[in-house]
Motif scaffolding. Structure first.
Motif, PDB file in Angstrom:
ATOM      1  N   ALA A  42      54.864 -49.350  15.040  1.00  0.00           N
ATOM      2  CA  ALA A  42      53.768 -48.604  15.655  1.00  0.00           C
ATOM      3  C   ALA A  42      52.827 -48.027  14.608  1.00  0.00           C
ATOM      4  CB  ALA A  42      54.319 -47.475  16.522  1.00  0.00           C
ATOM      5  N   GLY A  43      51.630 -47.691  15.041  1.00  0.00           N
ATOM      6  CA  GLY A  43      50.743 -46.899  14.217  1.00  0.00           C
ATOM      7  C   GLY A  43      51.255 -45.470  14.127  1.00  0.00           C
ATOM      8  N   LEU A  44      51.112 -44.858  12.956  1.00  0.00           N
ATOM      9  CA  LEU A  44      51.537 -43.477  12.732  1.00  0.00           C
ATOM     10  C   LEU A  44      50.369 -42.667  12.198  1.00  0.00           C
ATOM     11  CD1 LEU A  44      54.965 -44.024  10.900  1.00  0.00           C
ATOM     12  CD2 LEU A  44      54.535 -43.940  13.362  1.00  0.00           C
ATOM     13  N   PHE A  45      50.331 -41.409  12.551  1.00  0.00           N
ATOM     14  CA  PHE A  45      49.283 -40.524  12.045  1.00  0.00           C
ATOM     15  C   PHE A  45      49.561 -40.133  10.586  1.00  0.00           C
ATOM     16  CE2 PHE A  45      48.892 -39.609  16.622  1.00  0.00           C
ATOM     17  CZ  PHE A  45      47.509 -39.716  16.772  1.00  0.00           C
ATOM     18  N   GLY A  46      48.485 -40.105   9.799  1.00  0.00           N
ATOM     19  CA  GLY A  46      48.531 -39.496   8.482  1.00  0.00           C
ATOM     20  C   GLY A  46      49.515 -40.113   7.526  1.00  0.00           C
ATOM     21  N   TYR A  47      49.724 -41.433   7.635  1.00  0.00           N
ATOM     22  CA  TYR A  47      50.736 -42.062   6.804  1.00  0.00           C
ATOM     23  C   TYR A  47      50.153 -43.314   6.143  1.00  0.00           C
ATOM     24  CZ  TYR A  47      55.611 -41.273   5.601  1.00  0.00           C
ATOM     25  OH  TYR A  47      56.765 -40.940   4.945  1.00  0.00           O
ATOM     26  N   THR A  48      51.011 -44.172   5.667  1.00  0.00           N
ATOM     27  CA  THR A  48      50.592 -45.357   4.927  1.00  0.00           C
ATOM     28  C   THR A  48      49.729 -46.297   5.781  1.00  0.00           C
ATOM     29  OG1 THR A  48      51.463 -47.420   3.988  1.00  0.00           O
ATOM     30  CG2 THR A  48      52.852 -46.283   5.533  1.00  0.00           C
ATOM     31  N   HIS A  49      48.937 -47.112   5.102  1.00  0.00           N
ATOM     32  CA  HIS A  49      48.146 -48.120   5.809  1.00  0.00           C
ATOM     33  C   HIS A  49      49.019 -49.239   6.369  1.00  0.00           C
ATOM     34  CE1 HIS A  49      43.946 -46.761   5.040  1.00  0.00           C
ATOM     35  NE2 HIS A  49      44.614 -46.011   4.185  1.00  0.00           N
ATOM     36  N   LEU A  50      50.294 -49.296   5.953  1.00  0.00           N
ATOM     37  CA  LEU A  50      51.232 -50.212   6.601  1.00  0.00           C
ATOM     38  C   LEU A  50      51.459 -49.821   8.052  1.00  0.00           C
ATOM     39  CD1 LEU A  50      53.950 -50.617   3.817  1.00  0.00           C
ATOM     40  CD2 LEU A  50      52.472 -52.425   4.719  1.00  0.00           C
ATOM     41  N   THR A  51      51.215 -48.556   8.374  1.00  0.00           N
ATOM     42  CA  THR A  51      51.358 -48.089   9.756  1.00  0.00           C
ATOM     43  C   THR A  51      49.996 -47.697  10.343  1.00  0.00           C
ATOM     44  OG1 THR A  51      51.939 -45.880   8.937  1.00  0.00           O
ATOM     45  CG2 THR A  51      53.746 -47.366   9.485  1.00  0.00           C
ATOM     46  N   GLY A  52      48.956 -48.350   9.873  1.00  0.00           N
ATOM     47  CA  GLY A  52      47.640 -48.212  10.487  1.00  0.00           C
ATOM     48  C   GLY A  52      46.627 -47.400   9.717  1.00  0.00           C
ATOM     49  N   GLY A  53      47.082 -46.539   8.814  1.00  0.00           N
ATOM     50  CA  GLY A  53      46.157 -45.719   8.041  1.00  0.00           C
ATOM     51  C   GLY A  53      45.324 -44.783   8.900  1.00  0.00           C
ATOM     52  N   TYR A  54      45.917 -44.259   9.986  1.00  0.00           N
ATOM     53  CA  TYR A  54      45.174 -43.356  10.875  1.00  0.00           C
ATOM     54  C   TYR A  54      45.042 -41.972  10.235  1.00  0.00           C
ATOM     55  CZ  TYR A  54      45.736 -46.712  14.708  1.00  0.00           C
ATOM     56  OH  TYR A  54      45.685 -47.833  15.502  1.00  0.00           O
ATOM     57  N   PRO A  55      43.870 -41.347  10.309  1.00  0.00           N
ATOM     58  CA  PRO A  55      43.735 -39.977   9.797  1.00  0.00           C
ATOM     59  C   PRO A  55      44.732 -39.035  10.458  1.00  0.00           C
ATOM     60  CG  PRO A  55      41.572 -40.922  10.254  1.00  0.00           C
ATOM     61  CD  PRO A  55      42.586 -41.888  10.800  1.00  0.00           C
ATOM     62  N   GLY A  56      45.288 -38.135   9.640  1.00  0.00           N
ATOM     63  CA  GLY A  56      46.331 -37.258  10.120  1.00  0.00           C
ATOM     64  C   GLY A  56      45.827 -35.926  10.632  1.00  0.00           C
ATOM     65  N   GLY A  57      46.791 -35.061  10.956  1.00  0.00           N
ATOM     66  CA  GLY A  57      46.493 -33.835  11.672  1.00  0.00           C
ATOM     67  C   GLY A  57      46.523 -32.562  10.862  1.00  0.00           C
ATOM     68  N   GLN A  58      46.644 -32.647   9.535  1.00  0.00           N
ATOM     69  CA  GLN A  58      46.491 -31.450   8.710  1.00  0.00           C
ATOM     70  C   GLN A  58      44.989 -31.263   8.485  1.00  0.00           C
ATOM     71  OE1 GLN A  58      49.090 -32.083   5.352  1.00  0.00           O
ATOM     72  NE2 GLN A  58      50.921 -32.011   6.625  1.00  0.00           N
ATOM     73  N   ALA A  59      44.341 -30.878   9.563  1.00  0.00           N
ATOM     74  CA  ALA A  59      42.883 -30.855   9.626  1.00  0.00           C
ATOM     75  C   ALA A  59      42.449 -29.942  10.760  1.00  0.00           C
ATOM     76  CB  ALA A  59      42.344 -32.270   9.851  1.00  0.00           C
ATOM     77  N   GLU A  60      41.155 -29.658  10.818  1.00  0.00           N
ATOM     78  CA  GLU A  60      40.647 -28.807  11.895  1.00  0.00           C
ATOM     79  C   GLU A  60      40.527 -29.560  13.216  1.00  0.00           C
ATOM     80  OE1 GLU A  60      38.014 -25.446   9.646  1.00  0.00           O
ATOM     81  OE2 GLU A  60      37.082 -27.434   9.824  1.00  0.00           O
ATOM     82  N   TYR A  61      40.267 -30.869  13.137  1.00  0.00           N
ATOM     83  CA  TYR A  61      40.151 -31.706  14.339  1.00  0.00           C
ATOM     84  C   TYR A  61      40.875 -33.028  14.092  1.00  0.00           C
ATOM     85  CZ  TYR A  61      36.560 -28.454  15.949  1.00  0.00           C
ATOM     86  OH  TYR A  61      35.892 -27.321  16.348  1.00  0.00           O
ATOM     87  N   LEU A  62      41.269 -33.669  15.185  1.00  0.00           N
ATOM     88  CA  LEU A  62      41.995 -34.935  15.097  1.00  0.00           C
ATOM     89  C   LEU A  62      41.562 -35.850  16.226  1.00  0.00           C
ATOM     90  CD1 LEU A  62      44.478 -36.629  13.942  1.00  0.00           C
ATOM     91  CD2 LEU A  62      45.812 -35.534  15.774  1.00  0.00           C
ATOM     92  N   ARG A  63      41.319 -37.119  15.880  1.00  0.00           N
ATOM     93  CA  ARG A  63      41.136 -38.140  16.913  1.00  0.00           C
ATOM     94  C   ARG A  63      42.502 -38.704  17.270  1.00  0.00           C
ATOM     95  NH1 ARG A  63      40.441 -43.853  17.691  1.00  0.00           N
ATOM     96  NH2 ARG A  63      40.922 -44.287  15.502  1.00  0.00           N
ATOM     97  N   VAL A  64      42.797 -38.714  18.567  1.00  0.00           N
ATOM     98  CA  VAL A  64      44.066 -39.243  19.060  1.00  0.00           C
ATOM     99  C   VAL A  64      43.799 -40.581  19.745  1.00  0.00           C
ATOM    100  CG1 VAL A  64      46.086 -38.822  20.498  1.00  0.00           C
ATOM    101  CG2 VAL A  64      44.895 -36.886  19.427  1.00  0.00           C
ATOM    102  N   PRO A  65      44.150 -41.705  19.124  1.00  0.00           N
ATOM    103  CA  PRO A  65      44.001 -42.997  19.799  1.00  0.00           C
ATOM    104  C   PRO A  65      45.013 -43.132  20.929  1.00  0.00           C
ATOM    105  CG  PRO A  65      44.250 -43.237  17.401  1.00  0.00           C
ATOM    106  CD  PRO A  65      44.649 -41.846  17.755  1.00  0.00           C
ATOM    107  N   LEU A  66      44.702 -43.957  21.910  1.00  0.00           N
ATOM    108  CA  LEU A  66      45.601 -44.182  23.047  1.00  0.00           C
ATOM    109  C   LEU A  66      46.110 -42.853  23.603  1.00  0.00           C
ATOM    110  CD1 LEU A  66      47.615 -47.146  21.451  1.00  0.00           C
ATOM    111  CD2 LEU A  66      45.711 -47.320  23.063  1.00  0.00           C
ATOM    112  N   ALA A  67      45.172 -41.906  23.697  1.00  0.00           N
ATOM    113  CA  ALA A  67      45.536 -40.521  24.005  1.00  0.00           C
ATOM    114  C   ALA A  67      46.088 -40.343  25.413  1.00  0.00           C
ATOM    115  CB  ALA A  67      44.321 -39.614  23.820  1.00  0.00           C
ATOM    116  N   ASP A  68      45.772 -41.273  26.325  1.00  0.00           N
ATOM    117  CA  ASP A  68      46.314 -41.156  27.673  1.00  0.00           C
ATOM    118  C   ASP A  68      47.841 -41.249  27.676  1.00  0.00           C
ATOM    119  OD1 ASP A  68      45.642 -43.826  26.841  1.00  0.00           O
ATOM    120  OD2 ASP A  68      46.176 -44.539  28.840  1.00  0.00           O
TER     121      ASP A  68
END
Length: 391
Positions: free
Chosen positions: A124-150
């Motif tokens: 699966a894709g993981l937040f805030g981790y290696t690009h092997l798991t998608g390279g999605y921006p993580g949540g140690q931030a003021e805002y976060l985009r949540v893909p497949l949020a439903d």
């Protein structure tokens, strides 16, 4: 917005970056109210996990308020909803998701081809981790985009504080899954290596699931004290023989179930010569991980027992005693956590007062203090066990 950004080995900075935006119809944006530093974030800090890139926003344990929702997610979420975000991004529709195997979702890793080559098959894709798991921006931030949020969310009641529910996104279900994988019976002795945050959750999960005896192994006094408060018998491996003590506690039979809550960075010490060899191999790129805990668990586990691996491993390990493991008929259970498989039950347990996961928090700080808190957490300064950051 402000975010904690990876710039290389032991180089985390609080930078100003672009605010996230809706990119897909199933996206949502949250305003982060609380986030945490996880033990597996230290693997990134030390650059043991491949395929990180300077500029990556890190963090995978976060929660907040929904401030924007894509059109296809509006049936599940609305502005103002308070959610915990699991570290695993999942579609809810593929074959693995239908089986509840959310950490190996077949669709959420946007770098699937890379993962296929390295792992054999994508995870699966993981937040805030290696690009092997998608390279999605993580949540140690003021805002976060949540893909497949439903699907990728956990709604939590307003009656529970951030501190009570934040860890539903990772360490609580990770410790719980590690214990569930053990198939605990009332006569079992469960031994847990590592009394960091995941180990603490595994201790309390094993107790809740009815283990006769829970034994916790570490060397840090504050961690051992917290483990004892949770109902565990403790072993300090700096001052005691783990093998001898476990045999004493089990009348020579060995623990029925063993949990690895350490992973790839086993402590290096003169008293454990194999760890010195592992460190030398790491430095010469002959091995990526230090698997002392795995070796010790295989040696001490009761024949016919279960070894449950919750600690993160990143690559290659050496000198694993597969002969003893096979001849002792040991069963191995492992994997990234299928977070949402467990969270309905865990929310109920928190709400009923069976457990309050906030017990593990020792430090709370502002987001901009995050880079320094990584060092405090890594060095275990000031009794640090778990850090919560407030953007």
């Amino acid at each position: 917005m402000k975010a904690l950004v990876w710039h290389g080995k032991e180089d985390i900075r609080c930078d100003t970056v672009s605010d996230p935006e809706i990119e897909d119809a199933r996206d949502a944006i949250i305003k982060v109210t609380s986030c945490a530093i996880c033990g597996s974030d230290l693997h990134l800090f030390h650059n043991y996990i491949p395929a990180m890139k300077p500029g990556d926003i890190i963090g995978h344990e976060m929660m907040g308020e929904v401030v924007d929702v894509g059109p296809s997610a509006k049936g599940a979420l609305k502005k103002g909803d308070r959610i915990v975000v699991p570290f695993t991004i999942f579609c809810g529709e593929c074959d693995q998701c239908k089986r509840g195997n959310f950490s190996v979702c077949e669709r959420s890793n946007r770098n699937k081809e890379m993962a296929d080559k390295v792992f054999g098959h994508t995870t699966a894709g993981l937040f805030g981790y290696t690009h092997l798991t998608g390279g999605y921006p993580g949540g140690q931030a003021e805002y976060l985009r949540v893909p497949l949020a439903d699907k990728t969310h956990i709604k939590v009641p307003d009656s529970l504080t951030d501190e009570q529910v934040l860890f539903l996104g990772d360490i609580f279900p990770t410790g719980w899954q590690a214990a569930v994988h053990c198939e605990i019976e009332p006569t079992d002795t469960v031994a847990i290596w590592g009394c960091g945050p995941v180990g603490q959750m595994a201790i309390r999960s094993a107790v809740l699931l009815g283990a006769m005896q829970v034994v916790a192994i570490d060397r840090i006094p504050e961690r051992l004290s917290m483990a004892e408060a949770g109902g565990a018998i403790t072993i300090n491996f700096d001052t005691e023989s783990v093998v001898e003590r476990l045999n004493d506690l089990t009348s020579g039979k060995g623990p029925d179930k063993c949990i690895d809550a350490v992973g790839l960075e086993s402590h290096v010490s003169m008293g454990q010569p194999d760890t010195l060899l592992d460190r030398a191999k790491q430095m010469t790129m002959l091995e990526s991980d230090r698997p002392h805990v795995l070796r010790e668990m295989i040696y001490v586990c009761r024949p016919g027992g279960i070894i449950s691996i919750a600690g993160v491993y990143g690559g290659l390990v050496d000198k694993i005693p597969m002969g003893p493991a096979m001849n002792k008929s040991l069963t191995f259970r492992m994997g990234q956590t299928h977070v949402n498989r467990w969270t309905d039950d865990l929310v109920r347990r928190i709400d009923e007062g069976q457990i309050d996961p906030s017990f593990v928090i020792t430090h709370t700080a502002k987001l901009e203090d995050g880079p320094e808190m990584y060092k405090v957490f890594r060095n275990k300064q000031d009794g640090c066990i778990k850090v919560v950051l407030k953007p």
